[in-house]
Design an enzyme around this catalytic site. Structure first.
Site, PDB file in Angstrom:
ATOM      1  CB  SER A 192      -5.422  -9.881  -2.922  1.00  0.00           C
ATOM      2  OG  SER A 192      -6.456  -9.770  -2.340  1.00  0.00           O
ATOM      3  CE1 TYR A 199      -6.851  -5.934  -7.440  1.00  0.00           C
ATOM      4  CE2 TYR A 199      -8.435  -7.711  -5.946  1.00  0.00           C
ATOM      5  CZ  TYR A 199      -7.394  -6.954  -5.994  1.00  0.00           C
ATOM      6  OH  TYR A 199      -6.811  -6.423  -4.628  1.00  0.00           O
TER       7      TYR A 199
HETATM    8  N1  LIG Z   1      -7.371  -2.795   0.662  1.00  0.00           N
HETATM    9  C1  LIG Z   1      -8.003  -4.195   0.552  1.00  0.00           C
HETATM   10  O1  LIG Z   1      -8.813  -4.812   0.664  1.00  0.00           O
HETATM   11  C2  LIG Z   1      -6.956  -4.858  -0.517  1.00  0.00           C
HETATM   12  C3  LIG Z   1      -6.949  -6.509  -0.492  1.00  0.00           C
HETATM   13  C4  LIG Z   1      -5.997  -7.219  -0.766  1.00  0.00           C
HETATM   14  C5  LIG Z   1      -4.907  -6.502  -1.419  1.00  0.00           C
HETATM   15  N2  LIG Z   1      -4.852  -5.154  -1.701  1.00  0.00           N
HETATM   16  C6  LIG Z   1      -3.594  -4.777  -2.654  1.00  0.00           C
HETATM   17  O2  LIG Z   1      -3.305  -3.507  -2.028  1.00  0.00           O
HETATM   18  C7  LIG Z   1      -2.704  -3.024  -3.114  1.00  0.00           C
HETATM   19  C8  LIG Z   1      -2.607  -1.306  -2.969  1.00  0.00           C
HETATM   20  O3  LIG Z   1      -4.427  -0.787  -2.360  1.00  0.00           O
HETATM   21  P1  LIG Z   1      -5.049   0.036  -1.458  1.00  0.00           P
HETATM   22  O4  LIG Z   1      -5.960  -1.006  -0.633  1.00  0.00           O
HETATM   23  O5  LIG Z   1      -4.304   0.627  -0.392  1.00  0.00           O
HETATM   24  O6  LIG Z   1      -5.598   0.670  -2.258  1.00  0.00           O
HETATM   25  P2  LIG Z   1      -5.777   2.875  -2.679  1.00  0.00           P
HETATM   26  O7  LIG Z   1      -6.357   2.889  -1.176  1.00  0.00           O
HETATM   27  O8  LIG Z   1      -6.721   2.559  -3.312  1.00  0.00           O
HETATM   28  O9  LIG Z   1      -4.223   3.111  -3.500  1.00  0.00           O
HETATM   29  C9  LIG Z   1      -3.869   1.985  -4.025  1.00  0.00           C
HETATM   30  C10 LIG Z   1      -3.204   3.015  -4.647  1.00  0.00           C
HETATM   31  O10 LIG Z   1      -2.101   2.950  -6.352  1.00  0.00           O
HETATM   32  C11 LIG Z   1      -2.226   3.977  -6.335  1.00  0.00           C
HETATM   33  N3  LIG Z   1      -2.475   3.738  -7.907  1.00  0.00           N
HETATM   34  C12 LIG Z   1      -3.339   3.667  -8.587  1.00  0.00           C
HETATM   35  N4  LIG Z   1      -3.809   3.729  -9.469  1.00  0.00           N
HETATM   36  C13 LIG Z   1      -2.379   3.693 -10.456  1.00  0.00           C
HETATM   37  C14 LIG Z   1      -1.663   4.522 -11.512  1.00  0.00           C
HETATM   38  N5  LIG Z   1      -2.016   4.011 -12.554  1.00  0.00           N
HETATM   39  N6  LIG Z   1      -0.094   4.808 -11.326  1.00  0.00           N
HETATM   40  C15 LIG Z   1       0.625   4.564 -10.502  1.00  0.00           C
HETATM   41  N7  LIG Z   1      -0.021   4.585  -9.164  1.00  0.00           N
HETATM   42  C16 LIG Z   1      -2.033   4.256  -9.519  1.00  0.00           C
HETATM   43  C17 LIG Z   1      -2.714   5.108  -5.892  1.00  0.00           C
HETATM   44  O11 LIG Z   1      -2.850   6.424  -5.813  1.00  0.00           O
HETATM   45  P3  LIG Z   1      -3.133   7.540  -6.585  1.00  0.00           P
HETATM   46  O12 LIG Z   1      -4.422   7.073  -7.167  1.00  0.00           O
HETATM   47  O13 LIG Z   1      -3.043   8.330  -6.535  1.00  0.00           O
HETATM   48  O14 LIG Z   1      -2.327   7.196  -8.622  1.00  0.00           O
HETATM   49  C18 LIG Z   1      -2.468   4.718  -4.654  1.00  0.00           C
HETATM   50  O15 LIG Z   1      -1.483   4.878  -3.683  1.00  0.00           O
HETATM   51  C19 LIG Z   1      -3.385  -3.285  -4.696  1.00  0.00           C
HETATM   52  O16 LIG Z   1      -2.531  -3.672  -5.434  1.00  0.00           O
HETATM   53  C20 LIG Z   1      -4.503  -3.948  -4.581  1.00  0.00           C
HETATM   54  O17 LIG Z   1      -4.872  -4.375  -5.097  1.00  0.00           O
HETATM   55  C21 LIG Z   1      -5.799  -4.749  -1.273  1.00  0.00           C
END
Ligand SMILES: NC(=O)c1ccc[n+]([C@@H]2O[C@H](COP(=O)([O-])OP(=O)(O)OC[C@H]3O[C@@H](n4cnc5c(N)ncnc54)[C@H](OP(=O)(O)O)[C@@H]3O)[C@@H](O)[C@H]2O)c1
Length: 260
Positions: free
Chosen positions: A139, A152
């Site tokens: 991130s 985080y």
């Molecule tokens: N969106 C943003 O603003 C942003 C910015 C910078 C970085 N990121 C990073 O991008 C990555 C993806 O996040 P996103 O934005 O796409 O959020 P998201 O829509 O909440 O997706 C998160 C994914 O992680 C999975 N997950 C969560 N806990 C888990 C567990 N215990 N075991 C296995 N899978 C798990 C969830 O699936 P289940 O709940 O079905 O398990 C979901 O598929 C993360 O690493 C986040 O830190 C996001």
């Protein structure tokens, strides 16, 4: 499987979008998350649209035994990944002293330990086959200390440092390691981190979609880039963090993220 790509956290957001991009590039896929119904829906869509093979695995990656069982399951099927995408992760907006330890610990296990463990499990076979890609999703939070999301931000700093280091170890092996650093992005992340109303997401305006980030991340992974910060403004901000004192950076995040 044809040049299989393993993607963690493929049931929503950036991981879901990455699965679509990888399938469009004719990769077979192994998708992991806890919500299997979502994975099965995506499998049906991608197999019908792109004619690729998609396997799904329901598992909680905070659990070490689950990670080992997932690895053993892929080994049993003779899968050596072309690429491993460590995308699963979550955040939590809360004063650290008032936070749930169970939630902070799960974040450490998922954002840091699972990513590191899966990389350690799959890397030897990727090196042995002389080609491969690691894509670790960090991130822009990796570049600065983040008040009210302390664990985080620190977890993402780990992802950046770890991935940069192994990228250097991997030189000459045919395997590359890329850190993808999205800024605020449309997904389920903000709602899960309880930051829907935080100024950061309020003021970010038209956020990029998960698809935007996935297209960018896939291209960076394929090129073997070391660090890929999504978006020009995020690239400029990440460079600016090198110039400001870290105390000042932490104060800026405090002012932006202070819970109401
Ligand atoms: N969106 C943003 O603003 C942003 C910015 C910078 C970085 N990121 C990073 O991008 C990555 C993806 O996040 P996103 O934005 O796409 O959020 P998201 O829509 O909440 O997706 C998160 C994914 O992680 C999975 N997950 C969560 N806990 C888990 C567990 N215990 N075991 C296995 N899978 C798990 C969830 O699936 P289940 O709940 O079905 O398990 C979901 O598929 C993360 O690493 C986040 O830190 C996001």
């Amino acid at each position: 499987m044809a040049k299989p790509i393993l993607i963690t956290g493929a049931s929503s957001g950036i991981g879901y979008a990455l699965a679509r991009v990888c399938a469009a590039h004719r990769h077979d896929l192994v998708l992991v998350a806890r919500r299997e119904d979502r994975l099965l829906g995506l499998k049906a869509e991608l197999e019908a649209t792109h004619g690729v093979q998609v396997l799904t695995y329901r598992g909680d990656l905070t659990d070490a035994d689950t990670r080992q069982q997932f690895f053993d399951w892929t080994q049993g099927q003779g899968i050596v990944p072309y690429a491993l995408v460590n995308n699963a992760g979550f955040g939590d907006l809360t004063p650290f002293a008032e936070s749930s330890w169970d939630k902070q610990n799960a974040m450490l296990q998922l954002n840091i330990v699972a990513l590191t463990h899966l990389t350690r499990l799959y890397l030897p076979a990727m090196i042995a086959q002389g080609q491969g890609r690691i894509l670790n999703v960090a991130s822009t939070a990796a570049f600065l200390p983040g008040a009210y999301m302390a664990v985080y931000y620190a977890s993402k700093a780990f992802v950046l440092s770890f991935t940069e280091a192994i990228a250097t170890e991997l030189e000459g092996t045919g395997v590359t390691a890329t850190t993808l650093c999205p800024g605020p992005t449309q997904s389920e992340f903000a709602e899960r981190a309880e930051i829907k109303d935080a100024k950061l997401f309020e003021t970010a305006g038209n956020l990029p979609t998960s698809a935007d980030v996935a297209i960018y991340g896939y291209a960076a992974m394929e090129k073997g880039e070391r660090t890929a910060v999504h978006g020009t403004v995020n690239q400029m901000l990440s460079l600016a963090t090198r110039l400001l004192p870290r105390k000042k950076l932490a104060a800026i995040t405090r002012d932006i993220q202070k819970p109401a």
